[in-house]
Write an enzyme that holds these catalytic residues in place. Sequence first.
Site, PDB file in Angstrom:
ATOM      1  N   LYS A   1      26.634  49.264-120.545  1.00 47.45           N
ATOM      2  CA  LYS A   1      26.693  48.062-119.701  1.00 47.45           C
ATOM      3  C   LYS A   1      25.328  47.726-119.095  1.00 47.45           C
ATOM      4  O   LYS A   1      24.880  46.585-119.143  1.00 47.45           O
ATOM      5  CB  LYS A   1      27.724  48.253-118.571  1.00 47.45           C
ATOM      6  CG  LYS A   1      29.120  48.623-119.073  1.00 47.45           C
ATOM      7  CD  LYS A   1      30.110  48.818-117.929  1.00 47.45           C
ATOM      8  CE  LYS A   1      29.768  49.949-116.977  1.00 47.45           C
ATOM      9  NZ  LYS A   1      29.825  51.306-117.590  1.00 47.45           N
TER      10      LYS A   1
ATOM     11  N   ARG B   1      35.901  48.360-109.976  1.00 47.94           N
ATOM     12  CA  ARG B   1      36.252  49.611-110.641  1.00 47.94           C
ATOM     13  C   ARG B   1      37.640  50.091-110.263  1.00 47.94           C
ATOM     14  O   ARG B   1      38.060  51.157-110.720  1.00 47.94           O
ATOM     15  CB  ARG B   1      35.249  50.688-110.253  1.00 47.94           C
ATOM     16  CG  ARG B   1      34.148  50.916-111.297  1.00 47.94           C
ATOM     17  CD  ARG B   1      33.157  51.852-110.659  1.00 47.94           C
ATOM     18  NE  ARG B   1      32.510  52.761-111.537  1.00 47.94           N
ATOM     19  CZ  ARG B   1      31.215  52.664-111.882  1.00 47.94           C
ATOM     20  NH1 ARG B   1      30.498  51.624-111.524  1.00 47.94           N
ATOM     21  NH2 ARG B   1      30.664  53.599-112.600  1.00 47.94           N
TER      22      ARG B   1
ATOM     23  N   ARG C   1      20.405  60.308-121.310  1.00 42.91           N
ATOM     24  CA  ARG C   1      19.896  59.110-120.613  1.00 42.91           C
ATOM     25  C   ARG C   1      18.749  59.478-119.670  1.00 42.91           C
ATOM     26  O   ARG C   1      18.833  60.432-118.921  1.00 42.91           O
ATOM     27  CB  ARG C   1      21.046  58.469-119.817  1.00 42.91           C
ATOM     28  CG  ARG C   1      20.601  57.355-118.897  1.00 42.91           C
ATOM     29  CD  ARG C   1      21.749  56.445-118.511  1.00 42.91           C
ATOM     30  NE  ARG C   1      22.667  57.035-117.548  1.00 42.91           N
ATOM     31  CZ  ARG C   1      23.713  56.374-117.046  1.00 42.91           C
ATOM     32  NH1 ARG C   1      23.997  55.130-117.448  1.00 42.91           N
ATOM     33  NH2 ARG C   1      24.503  56.978-116.182  1.00 42.91           N
TER      34      ARG C   1
ATOM     35  N   ARG D   1      19.409  61.336-113.990  1.00 44.04           N
ATOM     36  CA  ARG D   1      20.259  61.222-112.811  1.00 44.04           C
ATOM     37  C   ARG D   1      21.025  62.519-112.600  1.00 44.04           C
ATOM     38  O   ARG D   1      21.544  63.093-113.547  1.00 44.04           O
ATOM     39  CB  ARG D   1      21.247  60.056-113.004  1.00 44.04           C
ATOM     40  CG  ARG D   1      20.685  58.740-112.494  1.00 44.04           C
ATOM     41  CD  ARG D   1      21.555  57.559-112.840  1.00 44.04           C
ATOM     42  NE  ARG D   1      22.978  57.781-112.629  1.00 44.04           N
ATOM     43  CZ  ARG D   1      23.911  56.875-112.953  1.00 44.04           C
ATOM     44  NH1 ARG D   1      23.566  55.714-113.487  1.00 44.04           N
ATOM     45  NH2 ARG D   1      25.175  57.134-112.735  1.00 44.04           N
TER      46      ARG D   1
ATOM     47  N   ARG E   1      33.589  61.829-113.708  1.00 44.53           N
ATOM     48  CA  ARG E   1      33.410  60.369-113.772  1.00 44.53           C
ATOM     49  C   ARG E   1      34.319  59.753-114.827  1.00 44.53           C
ATOM     50  O   ARG E   1      34.889  58.679-114.616  1.00 44.53           O
ATOM     51  CB  ARG E   1      31.938  60.035-114.058  1.00 44.53           C
ATOM     52  CG  ARG E   1      31.048  60.289-112.831  1.00 44.53           C
ATOM     53  CD  ARG E   1      29.589  60.435-113.193  1.00 44.53           C
ATOM     54  NE  ARG E   1      29.043  59.244-113.783  1.00 44.53           N
ATOM     55  CZ  ARG E   1      27.953  59.231-114.575  1.00 44.53           C
ATOM     56  NH1 ARG E   1      27.338  60.361-114.877  1.00 44.53           N
ATOM     57  NH2 ARG E   1      27.509  58.109-115.042  1.00 44.53           N
TER      58      ARG E   1
HETATM   59  P1  ADP Z   1      27.385  54.422-114.779  1.00 46.26           P
HETATM   60  O1  ADP Z   1      26.351  53.334-115.038  1.00 46.26           O
HETATM   61  O2  ADP Z   1      27.020  55.662-115.463  1.00 46.26           O
HETATM   62  O3  ADP Z   1      28.768  53.958-115.085  1.00 46.26           O
HETATM   63  P2  ADP Z   1      27.041  53.791-112.010  1.00 46.26           P
HETATM   64  O4  ADP Z   1      25.577  53.802-111.764  1.00 46.26           O
HETATM   65  O5  ADP Z   1      27.703  52.486-112.224  1.00 46.26           O
HETATM   66  O6  ADP Z   1      27.329  54.762-113.226  1.00 46.26           O
HETATM   67  O7  ADP Z   1      27.784  54.509-110.815  1.00 46.26           O
HETATM   68  C1  ADP Z   1      27.339  55.734-110.279  1.00 46.26           C
HETATM   69  C2  ADP Z   1      28.271  56.150-109.143  1.00 46.26           C
HETATM   70  O8  ADP Z   1      28.227  55.167-108.090  1.00 46.26           O
HETATM   71  C3  ADP Z   1      29.746  56.256-109.506  1.00 46.26           C
HETATM   72  O9  ADP Z   1      30.068  57.518-110.073  1.00 46.26           O
HETATM   73  C4  ADP Z   1      30.411  56.036-108.149  1.00 46.26           C
HETATM   74  O10 ADP Z   1      30.329  57.205-107.335  1.00 46.26           O
HETATM   75  C5  ADP Z   1      29.516  54.981-107.514  1.00 46.26           C
HETATM   76  N1  ADP Z   1      29.984  53.604-107.776  1.00 46.26           N
HETATM   77  C6  ADP Z   1      29.297  52.629-108.459  1.00 46.26           C
HETATM   78  N2  ADP Z   1      30.008  51.486-108.488  1.00 46.26           N
HETATM   79  C7  ADP Z   1      31.171  51.733-107.815  1.00 46.26           C
HETATM   80  C8  ADP Z   1      32.328  50.950-107.512  1.00 46.26           C
HETATM   81  N3  ADP Z   1      32.442  49.674-107.894  1.00 46.26           N
HETATM   82  N4  ADP Z   1      33.330  51.556-106.829  1.00 46.26           N
HETATM   83  C9  ADP Z   1      33.240  52.823-106.413  1.00 46.26           C
HETATM   84  N5  ADP Z   1      32.188  53.611-106.663  1.00 46.26           N
HETATM   85  C10 ADP Z   1      31.148  53.076-107.357  1.00 46.26           C
HETATM   86  P1  ADP Z   2      26.381  52.285-118.633  1.00 42.90           P
HETATM   87  O1  ADP Z   2      25.576  51.329-117.780  1.00 42.90           O
HETATM   88  O2  ADP Z   2      27.579  51.633-119.256  1.00 42.90           O
HETATM   89  O3  ADP Z   2      26.730  53.563-117.915  1.00 42.90           O
HETATM   90  P2  ADP Z   2      23.883  52.604-120.140  1.00 42.90           P
HETATM   91  O4  ADP Z   2      23.536  51.212-120.513  1.00 42.90           O
HETATM   92  O5  ADP Z   2      23.105  53.245-119.051  1.00 42.90           O
HETATM   93  O6  ADP Z   2      25.481  52.725-119.863  1.00 42.90           O
HETATM   94  O7  ADP Z   2      23.788  53.496-121.476  1.00 42.90           O
HETATM   95  C1  ADP Z   2      24.039  54.910-121.421  1.00 42.90           C
HETATM   96  C2  ADP Z   2      23.052  55.617-122.341  1.00 42.90           C
HETATM   97  O8  ADP Z   2      23.347  55.305-123.714  1.00 42.90           O
HETATM   98  C3  ADP Z   2      21.591  55.189-122.134  1.00 42.90           C
HETATM   99  O9  ADP Z   2      20.784  56.328-122.339  1.00 42.90           O
HETATM  100  C4  ADP Z   2      21.358  54.120-123.211  1.00 42.90           C
HETATM  101  O10 ADP Z   2      20.004  54.103-123.656  1.00 42.90           O
HETATM  102  C5  ADP Z   2      22.288  54.585-124.336  1.00 42.90           C
HETATM  103  N1  ADP Z   2      22.934  53.482-125.051  1.00 42.90           N
HETATM  104  C6  ADP Z   2      23.301  52.274-124.549  1.00 42.90           C
HETATM  105  N2  ADP Z   2      23.896  51.518-125.500  1.00 42.90           N
HETATM  106  C7  ADP Z   2      23.892  52.276-126.638  1.00 42.90           C
HETATM  107  C8  ADP Z   2      24.354  52.038-127.982  1.00 42.90           C
HETATM  108  N3  ADP Z   2      24.942  50.885-128.319  1.00 42.90           N
HETATM  109  N4  ADP Z   2      24.179  53.033-128.898  1.00 42.90           N
HETATM  110  C9  ADP Z   2      23.596  54.210-128.545  1.00 42.90           C
HETATM  111  N5  ADP Z   2      23.130  54.479-127.300  1.00 42.90           N
HETATM  112  C10 ADP Z   2      23.276  53.528-126.343  1.00 42.90           C
END
Ligand code: ADP
Ligand code: ADP
Length: 220
Positions: free
Chosen positions: A13, A85, A123, A156, A167
Amino acid sequence: MNLIFLGPPGAGKGTQAKVLEQRFGYRQVSTGDILRANVREGTPLGVEAKGYMDSGKLVPDELIIRMMEPVLDAAGDVILDGFPRTTTQAEALDELLRRKRKSAAAVLFAVDPSVLTERLTGRWTHAASGRTYHVRHNPPKLPGIDDQTGEPLIQRPDDKEETIRTRLAEYDALTAPLIAYYDDPADPRLVSVDALAPIDDVTAQLTKLVSGNVSRNGAA
Ligand code: ADP
Ligand code: ADP
C-alpha cells in the site's frame, strides 16, 4: 475521488501510494507514518500509541479517529493508507466524509498471506519520509541508503517475525471484515488489484483504475 487502500501489512500500500502521489497529485495519508512521527517527537499521542505499535496491536479507535479528523479537512484528494482498520473506524470515516461532503472508494490489495513475512522482514524504511525499499524486490541504489536524501535507512522494530505474526492476526480479526463493509451489494465501493504481481504491474493496474475514474468524472 478519495481512495482507501485496504490490505494486510506488506501488501504494498505505502509503495503504491507514493507512486500515485507523484503521478496523480494525491496526498498520501499514512496513519502509521503519522503515529511514528508522534512517537519520535514524544507527543502525548505518541506516548499512548507506542506500546500498542511495539507489540503489533492496533492503537485504540478513539485515538486514531481524533487524529484523522483534522487531516481530512485539508483540500485535495487523499489516499488513506492504513485507515480505516476497524469497523468502528470505517463508520467514523463515513460520518466524517458525509459532514465534509466528500466521498471515497476502497482499493483492496489482494495478496496471498504467504508472501507477507518475506516482504516485511526485507523492508527497509526511510524514517523521515516513510519511503520504503526491499532488499530484493526494490533495492536502494546504495545498500542501506535512501536514494533521494542520502540518509540512512532503518528496519522498523515491528518488522520482525514475532511482531509480524501479531500484526497479521490483528488484520485478520479486525481489518479483514472491512472487505465486506466496502463490498456491500447495496452500495458497492470496492475494487481490487492483484498485489502479488511485481511492483510495476501493480502500479499499472492502479493507473488504469485511477485514469478510468478521472475520465468518468470528466475532471483532470
Ligand atoms: P504497515 O504499513 O506495515 O501495514 P503501518 O505503518 O500502517 O504498518 O502501521 C504500523 C502500526 O501503527 C500498526 O501495527 C498499529 O499499531 C498502528 N496503526 C496504524 N494505523 C492504524 C489504525 N488505523 N488503527 C489502529 N492502529 C494503527
Ligand atoms: P504496506 O504499506 O502495505 O505495509 P509496503 O508498500 O511497505 O507495504 O511494502 C512492503 C514491502 O514489500 C516493502 O519492502 C516493499 O518494497 C515490498 N513490496 C511492495 N510491493 C511489492 C510487490 N508488488 N512485489 C514485491 N515486493 C513488494
